[in-house]
Design a protein around this motif. Structure first.
Motif, mmCIF file in Angstrom:
data_model
loop_
_atom_site.group_PDB
_atom_site.id
_atom_site.type_symbol
_atom_site.label_atom_id
_atom_site.label_comp_id
_atom_site.label_asym_id
_atom_site.label_seq_id
_atom_site.Cartn_x
_atom_site.Cartn_y
_atom_site.Cartn_z
ATOM 1 N N ARG A 162 1.519 -3.016 -14.209
ATOM 2 C CA ARG A 162 0.484 -1.996 -14.407
ATOM 3 C C ARG A 162 -0.609 -2.049 -13.333
ATOM 4 O O ARG A 162 -1.670 -1.448 -13.495
ATOM 5 C CB ARG A 162 -0.127 -2.142 -15.802
ATOM 6 N N ALA A 163 -0.359 -2.787 -12.266
ATOM 7 C CA ALA A 163 -1.333 -2.829 -11.163
ATOM 8 C C ALA A 163 -1.581 -1.409 -10.666
ATOM 9 O O ALA A 163 -0.640 -0.623 -10.533
ATOM 10 C CB ALA A 163 -0.804 -3.708 -10.033
ATOM 11 N N GLN A 164 -2.838 -1.092 -10.409
ATOM 12 C CA GLN A 164 -3.174 0.284 -9.983
ATOM 13 C C GLN A 164 -2.715 0.568 -8.567
ATOM 14 O O GLN A 164 -2.453 1.704 -8.212
ATOM 15 C CB GLN A 164 -4.685 0.512 -10.071
ATOM 16 N N VAL A 165 -2.670 -0.488 -7.743
ATOM 17 C CA VAL A 165 -2.239 -0.292 -6.355
ATOM 18 C C VAL A 165 -1.083 -1.260 -6.092
ATOM 19 O O VAL A 165 -1.213 -2.469 -6.306
ATOM 20 C CB VAL A 165 -3.393 -0.551 -5.360
ATOM 21 N N LYS A 166 0.049 -0.688 -5.693
ATOM 22 C CA LYS A 166 1.220 -1.519 -5.379
ATOM 23 C C LYS A 166 1.708 -1.171 -3.983
ATOM 24 O O LYS A 166 1.929 0.003 -3.675
ATOM 25 C CB LYS A 166 2.361 -1.225 -6.346
ATOM 26 N N VAL A 167 1.875 -2.204 -3.196
ATOM 27 C CA VAL A 167 2.325 -1.992 -1.825
ATOM 28 C C VAL A 167 3.553 -2.852 -1.588
ATOM 29 O O VAL A 167 3.593 -4.021 -2.004
ATOM 30 C CB VAL A 167 1.210 -2.384 -0.825
ATOM 31 N N PHE A 168 4.567 -2.269 -0.983
ATOM 32 C CA PHE A 168 5.718 -3.057 -0.530
ATOM 33 C C PHE A 168 5.728 -2.974 0.982
ATOM 34 O O PHE A 168 5.872 -1.902 1.560
ATOM 35 C CB PHE A 168 7.025 -2.506 -1.127
ATOM 36 N N LEU A 169 5.524 -4.127 1.601
ATOM 37 C CA LEU A 169 5.390 -4.170 3.055
ATOM 38 C C LEU A 169 6.726 -4.534 3.693
ATOM 39 O O LEU A 169 7.357 -5.514 3.288
ATOM 40 C CB LEU A 169 4.345 -5.233 3.384
ATOM 41 N N THR A 170 7.143 -3.748 4.667
ATOM 42 C CA THR A 170 8.382 -4.075 5.377
ATOM 43 C C THR A 170 8.076 -4.123 6.874
ATOM 44 O O THR A 170 6.984 -3.757 7.311
ATOM 45 C CB THR A 170 9.466 -2.997 5.162
ATOM 46 N N ALA A 171 9.038 -4.553 7.638
ATOM 47 C CA ALA A 171 8.954 -4.506 9.102
ATOM 48 C C ALA A 171 10.379 -4.665 9.601
ATOM 49 O O ALA A 171 11.249 -5.136 8.856
ATOM 50 C CB ALA A 171 8.061 -5.615 9.639
ATOM 51 N N SER A 172 10.613 -4.273 10.847
ATOM 52 C CA SER A 172 11.977 -4.403 11.385
ATOM 53 C C SER A 172 12.342 -5.884 11.437
ATOM 54 O O SER A 172 11.455 -6.751 11.539
ATOM 55 C CB SER A 172 12.029 -3.811 12.792
ATOM 56 N N VAL A 202 -2.796 -1.413 8.634
ATOM 57 C CA VAL A 202 -2.171 -1.613 7.313
ATOM 58 C C VAL A 202 -3.265 -1.812 6.266
ATOM 59 O O VAL A 202 -3.240 -1.212 5.183
ATOM 60 C CB VAL A 202 -1.205 -2.830 7.335
ATOM 61 N N VAL A 203 -4.241 -2.648 6.612
ATOM 62 C CA VAL A 203 -5.339 -2.929 5.677
ATOM 63 C C VAL A 203 -6.063 -1.631 5.321
ATOM 64 O O VAL A 203 -6.349 -1.360 4.152
ATOM 65 C CB VAL A 203 -6.315 -3.969 6.286
ATOM 66 N N ASP A 204 -6.340 -0.802 6.323
ATOM 67 C CA ASP A 204 -7.056 0.458 6.064
ATOM 68 C C ASP A 204 -6.264 1.368 5.128
ATOM 69 O O ASP A 204 -6.833 2.040 4.272
ATOM 70 C CB ASP A 204 -7.370 1.190 7.374
ATOM 71 N N ARG A 205 -4.955 1.397 5.308
ATOM 72 C CA ARG A 205 -4.146 2.241 4.415
ATOM 73 C C ARG A 205 -4.240 1.758 2.979
ATOM 74 O O ARG A 205 -4.363 2.540 2.042
ATOM 75 C CB ARG A 205 -2.685 2.251 4.869
ATOM 76 N N ILE A 206 -4.198 0.442 2.810
ATOM 77 C CA ILE A 206 -4.263 -0.111 1.445
ATOM 78 C C ILE A 206 -5.654 0.129 0.852
ATOM 79 O O ILE A 206 -5.783 0.508 -0.321
ATOM 80 C CB ILE A 206 -3.891 -1.617 1.442
ATOM 81 N N LEU A 207 -6.681 -0.043 1.685
ATOM 82 C CA LEU A 207 -8.048 0.204 1.175
ATOM 83 C C LEU A 207 -8.197 1.667 0.762
ATOM 84 O O LEU A 207 -8.889 1.983 -0.202
ATOM 85 C CB LEU A 207 -9.088 -0.175 2.231
ATOM 86 N N GLY A 208 -7.519 2.558 1.487
ATOM 87 C CA GLY A 208 -7.535 3.973 1.118
ATOM 88 C C GLY A 208 -6.911 4.183 -0.259
ATOM 89 O O GLY A 208 -7.423 4.937 -1.090
ATOM 90 N N SER A 209 -5.814 3.492 -0.526
ATOM 91 C CA SER A 209 -5.154 3.599 -1.836
ATOM 92 C C SER A 209 -6.045 3.034 -2.938
ATOM 93 O O SER A 209 -6.096 3.565 -4.042
ATOM 94 C CB SER A 209 -3.826 2.839 -1.835
ATOM 95 N N VAL A 210 -6.752 1.942 -2.619
ATOM 96 C CA VAL A 210 -7.660 1.351 -3.611
ATOM 97 C C VAL A 210 -8.790 2.335 -3.915
ATOM 98 O O VAL A 210 -9.143 2.556 -5.079
ATOM 99 C CB VAL A 210 -8.229 -0.001 -3.103
ATOM 100 N N ALA A 211 -9.320 2.958 -2.870
ATOM 101 C CA ALA A 211 -10.409 3.922 -3.074
ATOM 102 C C ALA A 211 -9.931 5.082 -3.953
ATOM 103 O O ALA A 211 -10.641 5.527 -4.859
ATOM 104 C CB ALA A 211 -10.914 4.427 -1.727
ATOM 105 N N ARG A 212 -8.717 5.542 -3.708
ATOM 106 C CA ARG A 212 -8.176 6.653 -4.534
ATOM 107 C C ARG A 212 -8.011 6.187 -5.984
ATOM 108 O O ARG A 212 -8.325 6.925 -6.911
ATOM 109 C CB ARG A 212 -6.844 7.137 -3.970
ATOM 110 N N ALA A 213 -7.535 4.955 -6.167
ATOM 111 C CA ALA A 213 -7.347 4.437 -7.537
ATOM 112 C C ALA A 213 -8.679 4.325 -8.275
ATOM 113 O O ALA A 213 -8.743 4.436 -9.489
ATOM 114 C CB ALA A 213 -6.656 3.067 -7.501
ATOM 115 N N ARG A 214 -9.735 4.100 -7.502
ATOM 116 C CA ARG A 214 -11.063 3.980 -8.107
ATOM 117 C C ARG A 214 -11.726 5.356 -8.240
ATOM 118 O O ARG A 214 -12.861 5.461 -8.676
ATOM 119 C CB ARG A 214 -11.946 3.064 -7.259
ATOM 120 N N GLY A 215 -11.019 6.369 -7.768
ATOM 121 C CA GLY A 215 -11.558 7.737 -7.869
ATOM 122 C C GLY A 215 -12.684 8.008 -6.898
ATOM 123 O O GLY A 215 -13.523 8.862 -7.141
ATOM 124 N N LEU A 216 -12.672 7.255 -5.768
ATOM 125 C CA LEU A 216 -13.760 7.457 -4.789
ATOM 126 C C LEU A 216 -13.364 8.495 -3.753
ATOM 127 O O LEU A 216 -12.197 8.650 -3.449
ATOM 128 C CB LEU A 216 -14.090 6.126 -4.102
#
Ligand code: DC
Length: 228
Positions: free
Chosen positions: A142-152, A214-228
């Motif tokens: 039930r985590a509000q933000v879930k990220v699966f990180l991949t790379a080649s 990558v960090v900025d993208r995740i922070l963006g998702s956190v902000a959206r989850a917080r309704g900011l």
């Protein structure tokens, strides 16, 4: 809408995906607690090695996990310190001998049950960035933000090689690739705790992205989850 303290961020991915660096930085920027679940499996491996427990015996490994007193200290700089039965073993978590057996430790269902319980407890309060393999899919579904990180595979091997070099181990790219393949195969075929992408996870391919991107993208998702 979740408040800041209720937010849990789950970051999963394979070896060398850059998830530790990213998770630590996301936690620092948010003022959240960073929980490195791999360090917990490593701590059980340290305890099993010290006790001379056969690492091929999942029940014996589970008994070690159940018996030990695991204490996690979350430093202001994001570092997780781990003590086993009152002794700080942080310096031993990434040794060659631990690297060699930790996959077996993490594959023992009883070990996963014990550590999974601790991880769920740490996640319930929110204000946490938890990093691992099965956090978004199994531990904190039930985590509000879930990220699966991949790379080649090439990028992952290069990063892993640099990590090992920093720990004083010189390993050829060829050998890193081999270890990585084995680890991924083990993680994907384990019947509990596999490296699984949660259906609602955001998949980020970090091959051509900087850590900050990558960090900025995740922070963006956190902000959206917080309704900011
Ligand atoms: O991320 P790491 O290399 O520190 O993880 C150590 C081992 O534990 C590795 O074999 C993957 C495994 N692991 C796991 O099975 N589940 C987790 N949530 C975290 C790590």
């Amino acid at each position: 809408m979740a408040t800041r303290s209720e937010i849990a961020v789950a970051i999963d991915g394979p070896m060398g995906s850059g998830k530790s660096t990213v998770a630590r930085e996301v936690a620092r920027r948010l003022g959240f607690r960073y929980v490195d679940t791999g360090a917990m499996y490593r701590a059980v491996a340290v305890a099993a090695l010290r006790r001379g427990v056969a690492v091929d015996d999942p029940d014996a490994l589970a008994a070690v996990a159940r018996a030990l007193r695991l204490e996690l200290t979350f430093g202001a700089n994001g570092a997780t310190r781990v003590a086993v039965d009152g002794e700080d073993v942080t310096g031993e978590l990434r040794t060659v001998s631990v690297n060699r057996v930790v996959g077996k430790v993490a594959g023992a269902p009883g070990v996963r049950a014990v550590l999974g319980g601790i991880q769920r407890d740490l996640g319930t309060t929110g204000g946490v960035v938890m990093e691992g393999r099965d956090i978004g899919s199994v531990i904190l579904p039930r985590a509000q933000v879930k990220v699966f990180l991949t790379a080649s595979p090439e990028a992952r091997a290069r990063r892993r090689q640099a990590e090992l070099a920093a720990a004083g181990e010189q390993v050829s790219l060829h050998d890193v690739r081999r270890i990585e393949d084995e680890d991924d195969r083990a993680a994907m075929t384990r019947h509990v705790g596999p490296l699984r992408i949660a259906p609602d996870a955001e998949v980020i391919d970090s091959t051509d992205l900087t850590v900050d991107e990558v960090v900025d993208r995740i922070l963006g998702s956190v902000a959206r989850a917080r309704g900011l």
